[in-house]
Design a protein around this motif. Structure first.
Motif, PDB file in Angstrom:
ATOM      1  N   UNK A   1      -0.881  -0.285 -15.952  1.00 54.67           N
ATOM      2  CA  UNK A   1      -0.614   1.041 -16.499  1.00 54.67           C
ATOM      3  C   UNK A   1      -1.045   2.204 -15.636  1.00 54.67           C
ATOM      4  N   UNK A   2      -1.311   1.953 -14.363  1.00 55.80           N
ATOM      5  CA  UNK A   2      -1.706   3.023 -13.452  1.00 55.80           C
ATOM      6  C   UNK A   2      -0.482   3.699 -12.847  1.00 55.80           C
ATOM      7  N   UNK A   3      -0.635   4.976 -12.533  1.00 58.71           N
ATOM      8  CA  UNK A   3       0.360   5.701 -11.748  1.00 58.71           C
ATOM      9  C   UNK A   3      -0.058   5.635 -10.284  1.00 58.71           C
ATOM     10  N   UNK A   4       0.863   5.246  -9.413  1.00 61.25           N
ATOM     11  CA  UNK A   4       0.593   5.206  -7.979  1.00 61.25           C
ATOM     12  C   UNK A   4       1.123   6.494  -7.373  1.00 61.25           C
TER      13      UNK A   4
ATOM     14  N   UNK B   1      -3.948   6.000  -9.093  1.00 59.06           N
ATOM     15  CA  UNK B   1      -4.537   5.378  -7.907  1.00 59.06           C
ATOM     16  C   UNK B   1      -3.659   5.743  -6.715  1.00 59.06           C
ATOM     17  N   UNK B   2      -4.258   5.683  -5.525  1.00 55.08           N
ATOM     18  CA  UNK B   2      -3.517   5.992  -4.309  1.00 55.08           C
ATOM     19  C   UNK B   2      -3.709   4.886  -3.283  1.00 55.08           C
ATOM     20  N   UNK B   3      -2.611   4.382  -2.748  1.00 54.99           N
ATOM     21  CA  UNK B   3      -2.623   3.401  -1.664  1.00 54.99           C
ATOM     22  C   UNK B   3      -2.441   4.175  -0.363  1.00 54.99           C
ATOM     23  N   UNK B   4      -3.524   4.727   0.156  1.00 60.47           N
ATOM     24  CA  UNK B   4      -3.395   5.612   1.311  1.00 60.47           C
ATOM     25  C   UNK B   4      -3.444   4.818   2.616  1.00 60.47           C
ATOM     26  N   UNK B   5      -2.630   5.244   3.571  1.00 63.69           N
ATOM     27  CA  UNK B   5      -2.419   4.480   4.803  1.00 63.69           C
ATOM     28  C   UNK B   5      -2.817   5.318   6.017  1.00 63.69           C
ATOM     29  N   UNK B   6      -3.750   4.814   6.820  1.00 57.98           N
ATOM     30  CA  UNK B   6      -4.125   5.461   8.075  1.00 57.98           C
ATOM     31  C   UNK B   6      -3.302   4.870   9.214  1.00 57.98           C
ATOM     32  N   UNK B   7      -2.726   5.735  10.046  1.00 56.43           N
ATOM     33  CA  UNK B   7      -1.774   5.272  11.059  1.00 56.43           C
ATOM     34  C   UNK B   7      -2.150   5.733  12.465  1.00 56.43           C
ATOM     35  N   UNK B   8      -2.485   4.788  13.316  1.00 58.71           N
ATOM     36  CA  UNK B   8      -2.594   4.978  14.757  1.00 58.71           C
ATOM     37  C   UNK B   8      -1.825   3.893  15.503  1.00 58.71           C
ATOM     38  N   UNK B   9      -1.431   2.844  14.793  1.00 59.62           N
ATOM     39  CA  UNK B   9      -0.755   1.692  15.370  1.00 59.62           C
ATOM     40  C   UNK B   9      -0.014   0.984  14.227  1.00 59.62           C
TER      41      UNK B   9
END
Length: 217
Positions: free
Chosen positions: A206-209, A36-44
């Motif tokens: 048991x997920x890989x991040x 799984x991916x905890x993806x982060x969008x950044x403008x602020x």
């Protein structure tokens, strides 16, 4: 740190600058792998990024940050901190425009000028594009592909930019977990508070991040 916005490049013909790519957007990663991916969008959200980066470092998690060009031009120190933390850097357009309604040339400008800026600052050739607000059309997908980009959407949206509640964000991030999940979040106070428990949940399941690139292989 750059003293302001870079001058926008007039893009005439960039089709040979990068290799072509599959134009179809990714809404989920490779479901054959327990990633799984905890993806982060950044403008602020500058004030919350250091805490989120510390949590990720403490937990040994690498992820993908999609950065806006206008943000990166002003806060190259934070961009550098993200990169120095071992995280993947993705393209989130320059001015957070609605790419679905942009013509060919303006799609090129938004994506390429961000690409050029990040390459100048970090020496990184980005290959992942997250359209602002998830807005894309055929023209956007075509341009992204011509510039060597995969277009990335999400399978789970925390909607943390709107709902400033740690528990709501946590529940949205962990509901019905599945292989390949791409979980969208932003640097907010509530997200920073929820992040340790979100990471704990996925590790216990048991997920890989991991990064988006690793997830979509």
């Amino acid at each position: 740190m750059l003293g302001g916005l870079i001058a926008l490049t007039t893009v005439q013909d960039l089709t040979n600058v990068f290799s072509g790519n599959d134009n179809q957007p990714y809404y989920i990663g490779n479901t054959a792998n327990k990633n799984v991916t905890l993806m982060v969008n950044v403008y602020w959200g500058n004030e919350y990024l250091p805490g989120m980066l510390k949590t990720l470092a403490d937990e040994g998690v690498k992820t993908t940050f999609f950065v806006g060009g206008v943000w990166a031009s002003k806060y190259s120190d934070l961009l550098q901190a993200i990169y120095d933390g071992g995280h993947e850097i993705g393209n989130h357009g320059f001015f957070h425009k609605d790419h679905k309604n942009l013509n060919y040339e303006n799609n090129q400008k938004e994506i390429y000028n961000t690409h050029k800026l990040v390459k100048e600052l970090l020496g990184v050739e980005m290959t992942l594009f997250a359209p602002p607000s998830g807005a894309y059309g055929k023209t956007c997908l075509a341009v992204a592909g011509e510039l060597g980009y995969k277009t990335i959407m999400w399978s789970k949206d925390t909607i943390d930019w709107r709902d400033k509640n740690r528990d709501i964000i946590y529940n949205r991030a962990v509901k019905n977990p599945k292989n390949g999940d791409l979980i969208l979040m932003h640097p907010t106070e509530a997200t920073a508070k929820a992040l340790p428990d979100i990471i704990k949940f996925y590790k216990e399941q048991g997920f890989n991040l991991t990064t988006v690139s690793e997830n979509i292989k």
